[in-house]
Design a protein around this motif. Structure first.
Motif, PDB file in Angstrom:
ATOM      1  N   LYS A  77      34.973  37.105  35.304  1.00 58.00           N
ATOM      2  CA  LYS A  77      34.798  36.860  36.541  1.00 58.00           C
ATOM      3  C   LYS A  77      34.698  37.726  37.652  1.00 58.00           C
ATOM      4  O   LYS A  77      33.805  37.871  38.569  1.00 58.00           O
ATOM      5  N   GLN A  78      35.662  38.783  37.491  1.00 55.39           N
ATOM      6  CA  GLN A  78      35.471  39.747  38.402  1.00 55.39           C
ATOM      7  C   GLN A  78      34.300  40.760  38.413  1.00 55.39           C
ATOM      8  O   GLN A  78      33.742  41.034  39.171  1.00 55.39           O
ATOM      9  N   ALA A 109      34.682  47.550  30.263  1.00 55.96           N
ATOM     10  CA  ALA A 109      35.968  47.285  30.028  1.00 55.96           C
ATOM     11  C   ALA A 109      36.389  46.522  28.649  1.00 55.96           C
ATOM     12  O   ALA A 109      35.425  46.485  27.833  1.00 55.96           O
ATOM     13  N   VAL A 110      37.522  45.980  28.599  1.00 56.32           N
ATOM     14  CA  VAL A 110      37.991  45.264  27.334  1.00 56.32           C
ATOM     15  C   VAL A 110      38.763  44.286  27.430  1.00 56.32           C
ATOM     16  O   VAL A 110      39.721  44.226  28.616  1.00 56.32           O
ATOM     17  N   THR A 111      38.613  42.932  26.962  1.00 61.29           N
ATOM     18  CA  THR A 111      39.539  41.816  27.088  1.00 61.29           C
ATOM     19  C   THR A 111      39.807  41.437  25.638  1.00 61.29           C
ATOM     20  O   THR A 111      39.285  41.663  24.660  1.00 61.29           O
ATOM     21  N   TYR A 112      40.855  40.525  25.717  1.00 66.28           N
ATOM     22  CA  TYR A 112      41.255  39.965  24.379  1.00 66.28           C
ATOM     23  C   TYR A 112      41.345  38.330  24.157  1.00 66.28           C
ATOM     24  O   TYR A 112      42.506  37.850  24.322  1.00 66.28           O
ATOM     25  N   PRO A 113      40.297  37.815  24.407  1.00 69.33           N
ATOM     26  CA  PRO A 113      40.490  36.414  24.488  1.00 69.33           C
ATOM     27  C   PRO A 113      40.577  35.799  23.004  1.00 69.33           C
ATOM     28  O   PRO A 113      40.618  34.526  22.741  1.00 69.33           O
ATOM     29  N   THR A 114      40.160  36.655  22.155  1.00 72.97           N
ATOM     30  CA  THR A 114      40.049  36.007  20.398  1.00 72.97           C
ATOM     31  C   THR A 114      41.547  36.177  20.019  1.00 72.97           C
ATOM     32  O   THR A 114      42.287  37.125  20.288  1.00 72.97           O
ATOM     33  N   GLY A 145      27.109  41.002  40.193  1.00 75.25           N
ATOM     34  CA  GLY A 145      25.984  39.894  40.255  1.00 75.25           C
ATOM     35  C   GLY A 145      25.322  39.627  38.827  1.00 75.25           C
ATOM     36  O   GLY A 145      24.169  39.598  38.618  1.00 75.25           O
ATOM     37  N   VAL A 146      26.224  39.443  38.017  1.00 78.25           N
ATOM     38  CA  VAL A 146      25.605  39.361  36.264  1.00 78.25           C
ATOM     39  C   VAL A 146      25.101  37.936  36.227  1.00 78.25           C
ATOM     40  O   VAL A 146      25.717  36.782  36.840  1.00 78.25           O
ATOM     41  N   GLU A 147      23.994  38.212  35.651  1.00 79.65           N
ATOM     42  CA  GLU A 147      23.212  36.605  35.441  1.00 79.65           C
ATOM     43  C   GLU A 147      23.129  36.287  34.120  1.00 79.65           C
ATOM     44  O   GLU A 147      23.153  35.013  33.794  1.00 79.65           O
ATOM     45  N   LEU A 148      22.990  37.311  33.169  1.00 79.21           N
ATOM     46  CA  LEU A 148      22.927  36.962  31.804  1.00 79.21           C
ATOM     47  C   LEU A 148      24.283  37.746  30.866  1.00 79.21           C
ATOM     48  O   LEU A 148      24.617  38.705  31.142  1.00 79.21           O
ATOM     49  N   ILE A 149      24.897  36.870  29.950  1.00 82.88           N
ATOM     50  CA  ILE A 149      25.953  37.487  29.229  1.00 82.88           C
ATOM     51  C   ILE A 149      25.316  37.448  27.700  1.00 82.88           C
ATOM     52  O   ILE A 149      24.623  36.436  27.374  1.00 82.88           O
TER      53      ILE A 149
END
Length: 777
Positions: free
Chosen positions: A422-423, A403-408, A429-433
């Protein structure tokens, strides 16, 4: 000879080559000595012929090399000889280090590589000796004394000094003078007559046909011949080189003192050559190459003149003043420029060796970082305008979603980005980023920390990892083959996530020098750097071992004895025939012969295979030893991994048991260790990385604050530690511990988790000084 003529001779000998009468078009002093515009290979002017040696001569050379390596490395000759034999048989260093301990007397991998390196150098040295002897002999000028000197030379430089007078030279002032028939006059001066007249003797050589217009021209030509002879004298060159190394001082100054640069400390700087540390040498070299600095090597010229004169001038003569002028000319025009280049070249080699050593050690520690297994990971390749690329991978490294997001900035679509994160977290079931440390890294970190604060029901944590080389991998053919439908940034996000799960397996896909854990890696010999770093990767891969049924071609290609072609053949066989059921099945892979099988099989692992020993570092050649051991213990191989067997193995004494089993003590010791921990990953003993849930700002730091950090890089003058802010903090070598520290690597390594305290904060430059010395309470 009148003073007028003498003054003219002494004056002319210091002028450029073209200024001497009749010498137009002759090479300059620098070109004469350095061959600056000639061929890069300084030996290529000589035709090379295959040298055929008698068996007696070969044995003599082999014995000479053996003794020299033994003396240099302070190792028993028997161990060196055995190692040389094993290397000549085509065995690899990892294989010898692990599976031939009895033969080498348990030499470790570093000692074996030292032997291999010196063996290669000394054999090349011997080849050059033979070549030089042949070339001089063909000229009819080889004497018994000269042959002995050449054969006794311990360094390439010594051989080249001895060969210098006999090398084919391009046109020089001396060669022009010889063509004009002035060599007899030079010999007459060299004899240093006590009576007679140099001017009258020189008049005999005046000849319009040979372009000798006057006695002054004749004397000048003779002086040029003598200057070159002095410059070619091996003894004189060796003394001047040694004196320059011991007494020389390197001076640096700015080309523009008003210009701002990272080299400002060198704008008016000097330091003795023998005291210059490696990193400073490379920094000065770079400043000079970028035309910011002017660099000079300064020595006491008068002392050098006096030494050379003592070797040449034998007392009172009618030519002593001329010879003194020749000495000064020989040094200034011919010896000094080349010796300065040689000395600075040796300094650079020393700097390069240290830089390569540091890079290699840092790389090894990075590759052997603890894998974080059993977690679903969200990898983030941060960016500004193009957005943050996201990649979710499962606990085996398989890509689940992109995916791609633009928070910056400049998009600042924070709410939309949080919804996407969040989705993905909920769905998989992501545990680590895991966030790459490149452009927009800290802004992305701030965003992720806020996100974690909002998702309280899940135990989410994040980590920033180095993304050095990720872009190199993402644009490679390998990445295109792995993920043909993804773009470069998306592949990079996957690579960043996988670096956490298995640093070794992911980083081997990248050219080692692109990983960036060293100092001045772009300023060193790239060939030498590549050789050393590939050896480090090979060592790390074989230390850990590889899963034969999951390893990528990149990982397999670093296994002992396996090249890129064989690695592809192994994967192709696996794809066509299914998983390997045993190590023995490796022998069915096309082009994988018996020798390669022997070299690589011990480093291959097959978890869950038919034979539990196939998932241990025990080599198949020792399986019969294991059979005898289990019979001796009255146990079954099926009990491998049980507490009963573990307890029993820990009580055994290898020294007592080895003779009964017909095996060497070192091999049995390794077998027992492997049986106690089957399937063990040696990286599991390395501390896990630091995971964070909140972000730390530079403004939060105050002197005295205690922090936990991760060592990211170790260099000559200290270590850089990640404490969770935008730039890593520096622990200077003087702050690593109380007491003297010879080198930072004696105290810390890449990946170490350390306690540090803030010393100072430079808000303007974004720099933080740290200490590992606990402050006094």
């Amino acid at each position: 000879m009148t003073m007028t003529i003498l003054d003219t001779m002494m004056n002319k000998c210091f002028h450029a080559a073209g200024e001497a009468s009749g010498n137009a078009g002759v090479k300059s002093a620098e070109e004469e000595q350095a061959g600056s515009k000639g061929p890069k290979n300084k030996y290529e002017e000589e035709p090379k012929e295959k040298l055929v040696l008698s068996e007696e001569k070969k044995a003599e050379i082999q014995e000479r090399i053996l003794k020299q390596i033994s003396a240099e490395l302070q190792l028993p000759a028997s161990k060196v000889q055995t190692t040389m034999g094993l290397l000549d048989e085509g065995n690899t260093i990892p294989f010898i280090a692990r599976y031939r301990k009895e033969m080498t007397g348990e030499l470790d991998e570093n000692q074996l590589r030292d032997i291999e390196e010196r063996l290669q150098y000394l054999r090349n040295l011997e080849d050059r000796k033979l070549e030089v002897v042949r070339l001089i002999d063909e000229q009819g000028k080889l004497t018994a004394e000269l042959r002995k000197s050449i054969e006794g030379a311990a360094k390439l430089q010594e051989i080249e000094d001895l060969y210098r007078p006999y090398r084919q030279k391009r046109k020089t002032r001396a060669s022009v003078a010889k063509e004009r028939g002035l060599e007899p006059l030079a010999e007459w001066i060299w004899k240093q007559p006590r009576q007679g007249s140099l001017e009258q003797e020189a008049e005999r050589y005046v000849n319009a046909d040979k372009q000798v217009a006057s006695a002054a021209d004749a004397i000048q030509g003779a002086m040029d011949i003598l200057a070159e002879n002095i410059a070619d004298d091996a003894k004189i060159r060796a003394w001047v080189r040694r004196y320059t190394q011991d007494q020389g001082v390197l001076h640096t100054e700015a080309k523009d003192a008003k210009a701002e640069s990272v080299y400002e400390m060198y704008y008016a700087y000097q330091e003795p050559v023998k005291r210059l540390p490696p990193h400073r040498i490379l920094a000065i070299n770079r400043g000079e190459r970028e035309e910011v600095l002017k660099v000079n090597l300064v020595v006491a010229v008068d002392k050098i003149h006096d030494y050379i004169a003592r070797q040449i001038i034998k007392g009172q003569s009618i030519v002593q003043d001329v010879l003194r002028a020749v000495v000064e000319d020989a040094y200034k025009r011919l010896i000094a420029p080349s010796i300065e280049r040689e000395v600075r070249g040796e300094m650079t080699e020393m700097g390069e060796e240290q830089a390569i050593k540091i890079f290699a050690e840092n790389l090894r520690n990075l590759l052997l970082q603890a894998p974080v297994k059993g977690h679903v990971v969200l990898g983030v390749d941060p960016a500004y305008r193009t957005g943050c690329k996201l990649a979710v991978i499962d606990d085996t490294g398989k890509m689940l979603e992109i995916a791609v997001t633009y928070p910056t900035p400049p998009n600042n679509k924070v709410a939309e980005a949080k919804a996407k994160f969040k989705q993905l977290i909920s769905k998989h079931g992501v545990e680590l980023i895991v966030i790459g440390n490149g452009t927009a890294s800290r802004e992305t970190e701030q965003f992720v920390a806020e996100l974690i604060g909002e998702i309280k029901e899940q135990k989410l944590k994040y980590l920033i990892v180095s993304e050095a080389g990720a872009s190199v991998y993402s644009a490679s053919k390998l990445a295109q083959t792995e993920f043909p439908d993804l773009d470069v940034a998306e592949r990079s996000a996957i690579s960043i996530a996988r670096r956490l799960q298995d640093p070794l397996a992911e980083l081997v896909k990248i050219e080692p020098k692109a990983i960036g854990v060293g100092q001045y890696q772009h300023d060193v010999s790239q060939k030498r750097l590549d050789e050393n770093l590939k050896a480090v990767v090979e060592s790390a891969v074989n230390h850990v071992g590889v899963d034969l049924n999951t390893a990528s071609p990149s990982l397999l290609s670093y296994v002992s004895g396996v090249n890129a072609t064989l690695a592809k053949n192994i994967v192709k066989y696996r794809e066509e025939n299914g998983k390997f059921g045993s190590r023995q099945e490796l022998s069915k892979v096309p082009r994988l012969g018996a020798k390669t099988f022997e070299q690589c099989v011990g480093f291959m692992r097959i978890p869950g295979g038919g034979n539990p020993l196939d998932n241990t570092p025990i080599h198949p050649e020792s399986y019969d030893v294991v059979d005898r051991l289990f019979k001796e213990l009255r146990l079954e191989l099926a009990q491998l991994g049980s507490q009963q067997l573990l307890a029993l193995l820990q009580t055994l004494e290898p020294e007592e048991l080895a003779p009964k089993l017909g095996v060497g003590v070192p091999t049995l010791r390794d077998i027992l260790e492997s049986l106690q921990r089957p399937g063990r990953d040696p990286r599991d003993e390395v501390p896990a990385p630091i995971f964070r849930t909140d972000v730390l700002q530079l403004e939060d730091l105050v002197p005295g604050m205690e922090l936990t950090g991760t060592v990211r890089n170790v260099i000559d003058f200290g270590a850089f530690v990640d404490i969770g802010i935008k730039n890593d903090g520096l622990v200077h070598i003087s702050q690593l511990k109380n007491g003297f520290v010879k080198h930072p690597m004696d105290v810390v390594s890449v990946g170490d988790i350390v306690q540090v305290w803030v010393l100072n904060v430079d808000q303007k430059k974004g720099r933080v000084g740290l200490t590992m010395k606990k402050p006094q309470q």
